[in-house]
Design a protein around this motif. Structure first.
Motif, short mmCIF file in Angstrom:
data_model
loop_
_atom_site.label_atom_id
_atom_site.label_comp_id
_atom_site.label_asym_id
_atom_site.label_seq_id
_atom_site.Cartn_x
_atom_site.Cartn_y
_atom_site.Cartn_z
N ARG A 39 -38.95 -28.14 32.78
CA ARG A 39 -38.83 -29.25 33.16
C ARG A 39 -37.44 -29.78 33.22
NH1 ARG A 39 -43.18 -30.06 29.48
NH2 ARG A 39 -41.80 -30.75 27.89
N MET A 40 -36.50 -29.40 32.38
CA MET A 40 -35.01 -29.68 32.48
C MET A 40 -34.17 -29.37 33.97
SD MET A 40 -33.78 -28.78 28.68
CE MET A 40 -32.11 -29.16 28.74
N PHE A 41 -34.65 -28.15 34.49
CA PHE A 41 -34.21 -27.89 35.52
C PHE A 41 -34.87 -28.25 36.86
CE2 PHE A 41 -32.38 -24.36 33.05
CZ PHE A 41 -31.38 -23.89 33.68
N GLU A 42 -36.50 -28.40 36.72
CA GLU A 42 -37.11 -29.37 37.74
C GLU A 42 -36.63 -30.58 37.91
OE1 GLU A 42 -41.06 -28.90 36.34
OE2 GLU A 42 -41.17 -26.60 36.74
N ARG A 43 -36.32 -31.50 36.88
CA ARG A 43 -35.92 -32.84 36.94
C ARG A 43 -34.60 -32.93 37.93
NH1 ARG A 43 -35.13 -33.93 31.54
NH2 ARG A 43 -37.25 -33.96 31.31
N LEU A 44 -33.89 -31.75 37.80
CA LEU A 44 -32.73 -31.83 38.69
C LEU A 44 -33.01 -31.22 40.24
CD1 LEU A 44 -30.07 -30.74 36.04
CD2 LEU A 44 -30.68 -33.24 37.00
N LEU B 157 -22.58 -24.98 23.69
CA LEU B 157 -22.09 -26.01 24.47
C LEU B 157 -23.13 -27.34 24.68
CD1 LEU B 157 -20.64 -24.13 27.53
CD2 LEU B 157 -19.53 -24.56 25.45
N ARG B 158 -22.63 -28.66 24.48
CA ARG B 158 -23.61 -29.65 24.40
C ARG B 158 -23.94 -29.67 26.14
NH1 ARG B 158 -19.75 -31.93 21.59
NH2 ARG B 158 -19.30 -33.55 23.47
N ILE B 159 -25.25 -30.28 26.28
CA ILE B 159 -25.64 -30.57 27.72
C ILE B 159 -25.35 -32.00 28.05
CG2 ILE B 159 -27.71 -30.55 29.21
CD1 ILE B 159 -28.76 -28.24 27.76
N ARG B 160 -24.63 -32.36 29.07
CA ARG B 160 -24.24 -33.56 29.49
C ARG B 160 -25.30 -34.31 30.31
NH1 ARG B 160 -18.72 -31.65 30.39
NH2 ARG B 160 -19.24 -31.29 32.50
N ASN B 161 -25.50 -35.51 30.27
CA ASN B 161 -26.56 -36.15 31.05
C ASN B 161 -28.08 -35.92 30.88
OD1 ASN B 161 -24.41 -37.28 32.47
ND2 ASN B 161 -24.31 -35.49 33.76
N GLN B 162 -28.35 -35.10 29.74
CA GLN B 162 -29.61 -34.92 29.21
C GLN B 162 -29.52 -34.67 27.67
OE1 GLN B 162 -32.70 -32.39 31.02
NE2 GLN B 162 -31.36 -32.03 32.96
N HIS B 163 -30.63 -35.28 27.07
CA HIS B 163 -30.98 -35.42 25.65
C HIS B 163 -31.93 -34.65 25.28
CE1 HIS B 163 -27.14 -37.91 25.99
NE2 HIS B 163 -27.86 -38.56 26.66
N GLU B 164 -32.38 -33.51 25.75
CA GLU B 164 -33.64 -33.03 25.39
C GLU B 164 -33.53 -32.61 23.96
OE1 GLU B 164 -36.54 -32.48 26.67
OE2 GLU B 164 -36.49 -33.35 28.62
N LYS B 165 -34.61 -32.73 23.47
CA LYS B 165 -34.93 -32.00 21.88
C LYS B 165 -36.04 -31.04 22.03
CE LYS B 165 -32.49 -35.68 19.27
NZ LYS B 165 -31.50 -35.03 18.85
N ARG B 166 -36.02 -30.18 20.90
CA ARG B 166 -37.29 -29.33 20.59
C ARG B 166 -37.83 -30.10 19.42
NH1 ARG B 166 -37.37 -23.84 18.92
NH2 ARG B 166 -39.44 -22.93 19.62
#
Length: 293
Positions: free
Chosen positions: A208-213, A256-265
């Motif tokens: 979903r993280m990649f699909e969102r972009l 590395l932190r992921i910018r512009n996304q704040h996904e958590k597991r």
């Protein structure tokens, strides 16, 4: 044939006397006589024969006694074990969890529970697997509690949030992205990816993280276990979006932190809604709920 008849039979065989056996069993002699007579009728043979004022086993009664005593002993062992497993203050909890929770989350949780309730005599048996394996084990009633990702279309499983893990990009030392503290997912997508296998609970999250972009990543390898994923990254097989797990600190990787996304597991406590819940399991479940996220 019922359990009482078998107990009566063994007691009469021991005492060889109806009156004495009835007294020790705390029943009337006629009740004992009726039970033995009924048992003999069901078996179609005489189990006892008179010898003076006493009774003794017939040949067939001696043969039958061996199996009855063995059966009652086995049953007694089963009763004691079930009581030990499901008691109010002692027992065993079968716990299953996904790989990423094995180094800190589960050991810390269980340790805290044991120290909080030192008066309990509780033992844990641990099993590790992926989310689908944990859930299948719950459905098969192999486990009491599972810790895993949320699984869709599992109406028979109750999921309760129990913790979170940050998702990060992990790259090998010396990688072009290794000199940044954070990256955009678009930057990470320019490099071959190590992805979770489709049966992993995390795969839909990363997808979903990649699909969102609207990005289609270059998936070089797929693997289900977090530690192995980190090891592949350290050996330059690719980079990965994965939870920030403790083992990363011991490998030749950069986190590395992921910018512009704040996904958590999100980690969930899972249990079979239809499965009987012994008192100790219920107590552990309530403890986890009180801790919250």
């Amino acid at each position: 044939m019922n359990l009482n008849q078998l107990h009566y039979f063994v007691k009469l065989a021991e005492t060889e006397h109806y009156t004495r056996a009835a007294e020790e069993l705390n029943i009337t002699q006629p009740s004992l006589s009726h039970a033995i007579s009924t048992l003999e009728g069901e078996l179609g043979t005489k189990l006892f024969e008179k010898r003076g004022r006493n009774v003794v086993l017939t040949r067939y009664g001696s043969f039958f006694r061996e199996y009855v005593e063995q059966t009652l002993k086995t049953l007694d062992t089963g009763v004691r074990k079930v009581r030990a497993l499901t008691g109010q203050t002692e027992g065993v909890i079968e716990l299953a969890y996904i790989y990423t929770l094995g180094s800190e989350f589960v050991p810390q949780l269980v340790s805290d529970f044991i120290h909080t309730y030192e008066e309990l005599n509780v033992k844990f048996r641990f099993t590790v697997g992926n989310t689908s394996e944990v859930i299948q084990g719950l459905k098969d009633e192999k486990y009491d509690i599972g810790f895993c990702s949320m699984a869709e279309k599992e109406s028979g499983i109750q999921f309760t949030p129990a913790g979170t893990e940050n998702l990060v990009v992990v790259v090998p030392k010396g990688h072009p992205l290794a000199y940044s503290e954070s990256v955009d997912l678009e930057q990470a997508a320019a490099y071959p990816q190590i992805f979770y296998t489709p049966n992993s609970g995390l795969r839909p999250v990363v997808d979903r993280m990649f699909e969102r972009l609207k990005i289609k990543p270059d998936i070089a390898y797929e693997i289900e276990e977090d530690g192995s994923m980190a090891g592949l990254v350290a050996r330059n097989f690719g980079i990965a979006v994965m939870p920030e797990i403790p083992v990363l600190k011991m490998l030749d990787v950069e986190v590395l932190r992921i910018r512009n996304q704040h996904e958590k597991r999100y980690v969930y406590m899972a249990r079979n809604k239809e499965q009987y819940e012994p008192p100790l399991v219920r107590r552990f479940e309530e403890y986890v709920k009180r801790r919250g996220l």
